[in-house]
Design an enzyme around this catalytic site. Sequence first.
Site, PDB file in Angstrom:
ATOM      1  N   GLU A 130       0.831  -1.211   0.000  1.00 30.30           N
ATOM      2  CA  GLU A 130       0.000   0.000   0.000  1.00 30.30           C
ATOM      3  C   GLU A 130       0.861   1.255   0.000  1.00 30.30           C
ATOM      4  OE1 GLU A 130      -2.813   2.544   3.008  1.00 30.30           O
ATOM      5  OE2 GLU A 130      -2.999   0.357   3.139  1.00 30.30           O
ATOM      6  N   THR A 166      -3.391   2.968   5.714  1.00 33.10           N
ATOM      7  CA  THR A 166      -4.733   2.724   6.261  1.00 33.10           C
ATOM      8  C   THR A 166      -4.776   1.702   7.390  1.00 33.10           C
ATOM      9  OG1 THR A 166      -5.206   1.031   4.585  1.00 33.10           O
ATOM     10  CG2 THR A 166      -5.832   3.307   4.071  1.00 33.10           C
ATOM     11  N   SER A 223       2.042 -10.203   7.171  1.00 35.50           N
ATOM     12  CA  SER A 223       0.955  -9.233   7.280  1.00 35.50           C
ATOM     13  C   SER A 223       1.253  -8.135   8.292  1.00 35.50           C
ATOM     14  CB  SER A 223      -0.343  -9.949   7.679  1.00 35.50           C
ATOM     15  OG  SER A 223      -1.333  -9.019   8.053  1.00 35.50           O
ATOM     16  N   SER A 224       1.305  -6.894   7.818  1.00 32.96           N
ATOM     17  CA  SER A 224       1.496  -5.742   8.697  1.00 32.96           C
ATOM     18  C   SER A 224       0.322  -5.607   9.654  1.00 32.96           C
ATOM     19  CB  SER A 224       1.650  -4.472   7.858  1.00 32.96           C
ATOM     20  OG  SER A 224       1.755  -3.321   8.663  1.00 32.96           O
TER      21      SER A 224
END
Length: 284
Positions: A130, A166, A223-224
């Site tokens: 992102e 986000t 996964s952040s």
Amino acid sequence: MQVEIDTHSGFCFGVRRAIATLESRLGCGADIYCVGDIVHNEQEIARLQAKGLKVIESSEIGKLRDCEILFRAHGEPPSSYATAHANGLSLTDATCPVVLKLQERIRKAYASMSSKGGQVVIYGKKGHAEVIGLMGQTEGNGILVEDESQAAQVEPSRPVELFAQTTKNPDDYARIADIIKRHNTAGVTVHDTICRQMAARAEQMEDFARTHTPMVFVGGAKSSNSKVLFDICRGINADSHFVTSEDDLRNEWFEGRKGPVGIMGATSTPLWLMERVAEKIRKI
């Protein structure tokens, strides 16, 4: 021992939408390439690859001709769209609407800041899909900060428009914003860009994590969002454990415990995987 899955856990809207879009195209027999992992969960990627999904990196778009590609929920920089168009590729854009809106806001802020010597600052994780797309809206000239020490180094004499990836932790973002505002003398505009579902998720976790022990958090290793939410979970309940699948479970976590055991997942964790973990715990 009772085992309960948190009903608020699992895919966010953007991920559900992207995967549904992909599966509909795979169901039509399309030969489709996804630019990057459609979701940061290894087990879900393996499931989709078994259905025919092909995963490529952004740098490989230029090698494709006369085929279909899909942009995942994380979004892509303008250069990816330009390459797809130049190569005549059929594009299915599954970028999350929240991310698309953020990209637009950053693009407008960059145009405004460029005209008056200001700065666009993005709080996010370097290299995250992102963030690459967000930085692309500034032609690579945005300032990325990952922690409080980097926030303190933002040029104090030039105006700032501040945005966040986000999926970042709202409390961490507030601290980053406070540091930049304290040092800056030219004016700081802080944009509320953390996904509402992500922000609400952090709040929803509290009651569930306090009333279940041990807690088992299911997430992807890359996964952040998993890392952010697990850190919140462990902060509420120290008896919390991170697993990527049922194979990571350890019997000693449950010995002598009365439960109820709680299972949570990230916004990138499929429900079927959490259910598989729950079933393994019941067997233990």
